[in-house]
Design an enzyme around this catalytic site. Structure first.
Site, PDB file in Angstrom:
ATOM      1  N   LYS A 111       0.689  -1.149  -0.004  1.00  0.00           N
ATOM      2  CA  LYS A 111       0.059  -0.155   0.003  1.00  0.00           C
ATOM      3  C   LYS A 111       0.825   1.283   0.119  1.00  0.00           C
ATOM      4  O   LYS A 111       2.103   1.367   0.267  1.00  0.00           O
ATOM      5  CB  LYS A 111      -0.954  -0.095   1.305  1.00  0.00           C
ATOM      6  CG  LYS A 111      -1.969  -1.168   1.202  1.00  0.00           C
ATOM      7  CD  LYS A 111      -2.927  -1.081   2.281  1.00  0.00           C
ATOM      8  CE  LYS A 111      -4.150  -2.203   2.143  1.00  0.00           C
ATOM      9  NZ  LYS A 111      -4.921  -1.858   3.151  1.00  0.00           N
TER      10      LYS A 111
ATOM     11  N   TYR B 200     -12.544  -2.390  -3.961  1.00  0.00           N
ATOM     12  CA  TYR B 200     -13.033  -2.155  -2.463  1.00  0.00           C
ATOM     13  C   TYR B 200     -14.453  -2.286  -2.838  1.00  0.00           C
ATOM     14  O   TYR B 200     -15.322  -1.777  -1.414  1.00  0.00           O
ATOM     15  CB  TYR B 200     -12.428  -1.371  -1.989  1.00  0.00           C
ATOM     16  CG  TYR B 200     -11.217  -1.518  -1.495  1.00  0.00           C
ATOM     17  CD1 TYR B 200     -10.750  -2.574  -0.524  1.00  0.00           C
ATOM     18  CD2 TYR B 200      -9.921  -0.902  -1.618  1.00  0.00           C
ATOM     19  CE1 TYR B 200      -9.509  -2.945  -0.112  1.00  0.00           C
ATOM     20  CE2 TYR B 200      -8.705  -1.334  -1.181  1.00  0.00           C
ATOM     21  CZ  TYR B 200      -8.521  -2.315  -0.286  1.00  0.00           C
ATOM     22  OH  TYR B 200      -7.142  -2.490   0.203  1.00  0.00           O
TER      23      TYR B 200
ATOM     24  N   ASN C  79      -2.016   0.366   6.606  1.00  0.00           N
ATOM     25  CA  ASN C  79      -1.886  -0.950   7.014  1.00  0.00           C
ATOM     26  C   ASN C  79      -0.716  -1.837   6.396  1.00  0.00           C
ATOM     27  O   ASN C  79      -0.789  -3.043   6.321  1.00  0.00           O
ATOM     28  CB  ASN C  79      -2.653  -1.750   7.926  1.00  0.00           C
ATOM     29  CG  ASN C  79      -3.593  -2.261   6.716  1.00  0.00           C
ATOM     30  OD1 ASN C  79      -3.598  -1.920   5.603  1.00  0.00           O
ATOM     31  ND2 ASN C  79      -4.720  -3.203   7.165  1.00  0.00           N
TER      32      ASN C  79
ATOM     33  N   HIS D  28      -2.358  -5.312   1.831  1.00  0.00           N
ATOM     34  CA  HIS D  28      -3.653  -6.263   1.580  1.00  0.00           C
ATOM     35  C   HIS D  28      -3.290  -7.498   0.973  1.00  0.00           C
ATOM     36  O   HIS D  28      -2.443  -7.757   0.413  1.00  0.00           O
ATOM     37  CB  HIS D  28      -4.446  -5.381   0.477  1.00  0.00           C
ATOM     38  CG  HIS D  28      -5.715  -6.304   0.003  1.00  0.00           C
ATOM     39  ND1 HIS D  28      -6.706  -6.235   0.654  1.00  0.00           N
ATOM     40  CD2 HIS D  28      -5.787  -7.280  -1.048  1.00  0.00           C
ATOM     41  CE1 HIS D  28      -7.640  -7.324   0.087  1.00  0.00           C
ATOM     42  NE2 HIS D  28      -7.010  -7.813  -0.859  1.00  0.00           N
TER      43      HIS D  28
ATOM     44  N   GLU E 113      -9.540 -11.103  -7.689  1.00  0.00           N
ATOM     45  CA  GLU E 113      -8.499  -9.937  -7.269  1.00  0.00           C
ATOM     46  C   GLU E 113      -7.274  -9.968  -8.278  1.00  0.00           C
ATOM     47  O   GLU E 113      -6.995  -8.902  -8.689  1.00  0.00           O
ATOM     48  CB  GLU E 113      -8.145  -9.939  -5.681  1.00  0.00           C
ATOM     49  CG  GLU E 113      -9.414  -9.535  -4.803  1.00  0.00           C
ATOM     50  CD  GLU E 113      -8.905  -9.549  -3.497  1.00  0.00           C
ATOM     51  OE1 GLU E 113      -9.702  -9.260  -2.606  1.00  0.00           O
ATOM     52  OE2 GLU E 113      -7.829  -9.974  -3.051  1.00  0.00           O
TER      53      GLU E 113
HETATM   54  P1  CMP Z   1      -7.587  -4.382   3.607  1.00  0.00           P
HETATM   55  O1  CMP Z   1      -7.181  -5.856   3.778  1.00  0.00           O
HETATM   56  O2  CMP Z   1      -7.033  -3.711   2.357  1.00  0.00           O
HETATM   57  O3  CMP Z   1      -9.162  -4.450   3.229  1.00  0.00           O
HETATM   58  C1  CMP Z   1     -10.036  -3.193   3.650  1.00  0.00           C
HETATM   59  C2  CMP Z   1      -9.151  -2.245   4.246  1.00  0.00           C
HETATM   60  O4  CMP Z   1     -10.071  -1.080   4.953  1.00  0.00           O
HETATM   61  C3  CMP Z   1      -8.399  -2.772   5.268  1.00  0.00           C
HETATM   62  O5  CMP Z   1      -7.361  -3.492   4.841  1.00  0.00           O
HETATM   63  C4  CMP Z   1      -8.023  -1.596   6.334  1.00  0.00           C
HETATM   64  O6  CMP Z   1      -6.736  -1.063   5.749  1.00  0.00           O
HETATM   65  C5  CMP Z   1      -9.008  -0.626   5.778  1.00  0.00           C
HETATM   66  N1  CMP Z   1      -9.742  -0.013   6.800  1.00  0.00           N
HETATM   67  C6  CMP Z   1      -9.713   1.237   7.291  1.00  0.00           C
HETATM   68  N2  CMP Z   1     -10.492   1.542   8.327  1.00  0.00           N
HETATM   69  C7  CMP Z   1     -10.867   0.286   8.778  1.00  0.00           C
HETATM   70  C8  CMP Z   1     -11.938  -0.078   9.878  1.00  0.00           C
HETATM   71  N3  CMP Z   1     -12.298   0.711  10.815  1.00  0.00           N
HETATM   72  N4  CMP Z   1     -11.974  -1.488   9.961  1.00  0.00           N
HETATM   73  C9  CMP Z   1     -11.769  -2.347   8.855  1.00  0.00           C
HETATM   74  N5  CMP Z   1     -10.669  -1.948   8.066  1.00  0.00           N
HETATM   75  C10 CMP Z   1     -10.356  -0.605   7.843  1.00  0.00           C
END
Ligand code: CMP
Length: 140
Positions: free
Chosen positions: A11, A51, A114, A117, A128
């Site tokens: 990311k 998403y 974070n 993904h 995906e």
């Molecule tokens: P990802 O695995 O990319 O899938 C959805 C993303 O939403 C997740 O990782 C997080 O980085 C992001 N995200 C942001 N805020 C939240 C939240 N409150 N709860 C869960 N995912 C979140």
């Protein structure tokens, strides 16, 4: 065990901090092989489509803005039990809850920023991978 595939994104928080290699090293050390990789700038349309399942969530707009805030590296990873193996090395979505030694515990900044993904199922991995790669771009 037969090799399976999963989909990964490094990311914008990680590419911004020059951590593409550090993340990839952790993936490889976990037994995953990078069989496709490209650095792209996601468009808003791509991020919203990718998403789409989160469209109704309160964090959707911020998530799309973040994922389009800088380059990402999309990858196809191959290995035994690739989906679960990748989820194990990524750690929990929120880095505060992630186990030591996982990518998110060691490198991530927040639940949004974070660092990585990873697909949550084999079916989503197929969807995906197809979203970002043509078959001929994947060389196992
Ligand atoms: P990802 O695995 O990319 O899938 C959805 C993303 O939403 C997740 O990782 C997080 O980085 C992001 N995200 C942001 N805020 C939240 C939240 N409150 N709860 C869960 N995912 C979140």
């Amino acid at each position: 065990m037969a090799a399976t595939r999963t989909f990964s994104i490094i990311k914008p928080d990680a590419t911004r901090r020059n951590l593409t290699g550090a993340v990839t090293k952790m993936l490889e050390e976990a037994g995953l092989r990078v069989v496709a990789s490209k650095r792209i700038q996601m468009t808003r349309e791509q991020a919203e489509g990718f998403y789409g399942v989160h469209r109704e969530r309160p964090f959707f707009n911020d998530l799309v803005s973040f994922m389009t805030s800088g380059p990402v590296v999309v990858q196809v990873l191959e290995g035994g039990n690739a989906v679960q193996r990748n989820r194990d090395v990524m750690g929990a979505t929120n880095p505060e809850n992630a186990e030591p030694g996982t990518i998110r515990k060691e490198l991530a900044e927040s639940i949004e920023a974070n660092s990585v993904h990873g697909s949550d199922s084999e079916e989503n991995a197929r969807i995906e991978i197809e979203f970002f790669f043509k078959p001929e771009e994947i060389v196992g």
